[in-house]
Write an enzyme that holds these catalytic residues in place. Structure first.
Site, short mmCIF file in Angstrom:
data_model
loop_
_atom_site.label_atom_id
_atom_site.label_comp_id
_atom_site.label_asym_id
_atom_site.label_seq_id
_atom_site.Cartn_x
_atom_site.Cartn_y
_atom_site.Cartn_z
N HIS A 116 0.80 -1.22 0.00
CA HIS A 116 0.00 0.00 0.00
C HIS A 116 0.83 1.27 0.00
O HIS A 116 0.35 2.34 0.36
CB HIS A 116 -0.97 -0.02 1.20
CG HIS A 116 -2.05 -1.06 1.07
ND1 HIS A 116 -2.85 -1.45 2.12
CD2 HIS A 116 -2.46 -1.80 0.01
CE1 HIS A 116 -3.70 -2.39 1.71
NE2 HIS A 116 -3.48 -2.62 0.43
N THR A 192 -3.95 -8.02 11.07
CA THR A 192 -4.76 -7.46 9.98
C THR A 192 -6.20 -7.93 10.09
O THR A 192 -6.46 -9.06 10.51
CB THR A 192 -4.19 -7.81 8.58
OG1 THR A 192 -5.06 -7.26 7.58
CG2 THR A 192 -4.04 -9.31 8.36
N ASN A 217 -3.51 -12.22 16.49
CA ASN A 217 -4.44 -11.09 16.54
C ASN A 217 -5.22 -11.20 17.85
O ASN A 217 -5.69 -12.29 18.18
CB ASN A 217 -5.40 -11.15 15.33
CG ASN A 217 -6.09 -9.82 15.07
OD1 ASN A 217 -6.57 -9.17 15.99
ND2 ASN A 217 -6.14 -9.41 13.80
N1 APR Z 1 -1.40 -6.97 17.91
C1 APR Z 1 -1.91 -7.62 16.84
N2 APR Z 1 -3.05 -7.25 16.23
C2 APR Z 1 -3.70 -6.17 16.71
C3 APR Z 1 -3.23 -5.43 17.81
C4 APR Z 1 -2.01 -5.88 18.42
N3 APR Z 1 -1.49 -5.25 19.48
N4 APR Z 1 -4.09 -4.41 18.03
C5 APR Z 1 -5.06 -4.51 17.10
N5 APR Z 1 -4.84 -5.57 16.29
C6 APR Z 1 -5.62 -6.05 15.16
C7 APR Z 1 -7.10 -5.72 15.19
O1 APR Z 1 -7.82 -6.70 15.93
C8 APR Z 1 -7.45 -5.77 13.69
O2 APR Z 1 -7.82 -7.07 13.29
O3 APR Z 1 -5.13 -5.44 14.00
C9 APR Z 1 -6.15 -5.38 13.00
C10 APR Z 1 -6.14 -4.00 12.40
O4 APR Z 1 -7.06 -3.97 11.36
P1 APR Z 1 -7.23 -2.72 10.39
O5 APR Z 1 -7.27 -1.48 11.21
O6 APR Z 1 -8.36 -3.02 9.50
O7 APR Z 1 -5.86 -2.68 9.59
P2 APR Z 1 -5.43 -3.47 8.29
O8 APR Z 1 -5.97 -4.86 8.30
O9 APR Z 1 -3.97 -3.29 8.17
O10 APR Z 1 -6.15 -2.65 7.16
C11 APR Z 1 -5.91 -3.00 5.83
O11 APR Z 1 -7.12 -1.14 4.97
O12 APR Z 1 -7.52 1.06 5.53
C12 APR Z 1 -6.91 0.22 4.62
O13 APR Z 1 -5.01 0.56 3.26
C13 APR Z 1 -5.43 0.48 4.61
O14 APR Z 1 -3.59 -1.04 4.75
C14 APR Z 1 -4.87 -0.74 5.27
C15 APR Z 1 -5.88 -1.81 4.93
#
Ligand code: APR
Ligand code: ZN
Length: 250
Positions: A116, A192, A217
């Protein structure tokens, strides 16, 4: 569970990692879906789009400058370092990330695929001009400038070199990520939500080609249904335990 994950990793032949915003949560970088209201009560979907940028580039740039400033002060955490260490041990062959925060690079990961983009890079909306503000040493000046950033080559508006909602992913990176996924016999999925495509196909490809899926997660995600081992735990703690067990197995 940790024991099982450590065994799978230690025995793997070609392991890769796939990371999202959750791996950087313990570095103080807010995740996307846990983010509502953190910046002037906008949701990322209202700011990280080409439409928002066309409508109000000033608003979108203020959001990105705020994030750039926050992220440049963030440091990699033990989960980022553990992945770099696993690469040095020749267990992990690559890290594929959806994050734009540069923290994997900061921790020393070498084979890094940024699906990204990267928040420290800017590019021109008209010509081929690109700049990495970390490398050019212009970040401080850039963040302080109250005007909209303009291309030094052609004068058009600059934009963050990141992938916005509704935009295609960089072709080379996506192809490389898919190739790695086809080859991998194990994928370590960390932090994620697994709901943003095409990135979320990557663990599915590993699974369909017979590989194992380990997920870390604290919450269930879109990946959990295909996980062989689900470590319901924050990334830093899980990776520390995992590294300890792997150390004892080798
Ligand atoms: N350790 C591991 N996981 C965690 C922690 C932690 N300390 N804290 C939160 N999480 C988890 C949450 O439970 C969630 O499942 O991290 C995840 C974050 O999810 P998103 O905010 O949706 O992030 P991501 O999956 O990276 O989003 C994907 O979406 O907004 C777009 O382009 C953007 O790259 C991003 C993509
Ligand atoms: Zn230009």
């Amino acid at each position: 569970m940790i024991e099982e994950a450590a065994k799978l990793l230690a025995r793997s032949r070609f392991a890769i990692a796939f990371t999202g915003a959750g791996i950087s949560a313990e570095s103080g970088v807010p995740t996307f879906r846990g983010f509502n209201g953190l910046w002037k009560r906008y949701r990322p979907e209202e700011l990280a789009t080409p439409e928002a940028f066309r409508r109000d580039p000033y608003l979108v740039w203020s959001f990105y400058k705020w994030r750039m400033d926050l992220i440049r002060k963030a440091r990699p955490n033990r989960a980022h370092y553990a992945l770099a260490e696993l690469e040095k041990m020749d267990i992990l062959k690559a890290v594929i990330t959806q994050n734009v925060d540069d923290l994997h690079r900061g921790a020393g990961t070498r084979n890094l695929i940024e699906l990204h983009g990267n928040i420290f890079r800017v590019r021109c909306t008209s010509c081929d001009y690109r700049e990495n503000l970390k490398e050019s040493g212009r970040m401080g000046e850039f963040l302080q400038d109250k005007e909209l950033p303009k291309c030094p080559k052609c004068g058009s508006l600059l934009r963050p070199d990141v992938v916005w909602f509704g935009e295609p992913l960089p072709r080379k990176e996506l192809e490389e990520a898919f190739k790695l996924a086809e080859r991998a016999d194990l994928i370590l999925v960390i932090g994620t939500s697994g709901v943003v495509y095409p990135a979320a196909y990557i663990p599915q490809i590993v699974k369909e080609t017979g590989g194992k899926v380990i997920e870390i997660n604290p919450e269930e995600s879109g990946i959990t249904p295909i996980a062989d081992v689900f470590l319901r735990c924050p990334a830093g703690e899980a990776m520390e335990k995992l590294m300890d067990r792997i150390g004892r197995l080798l």
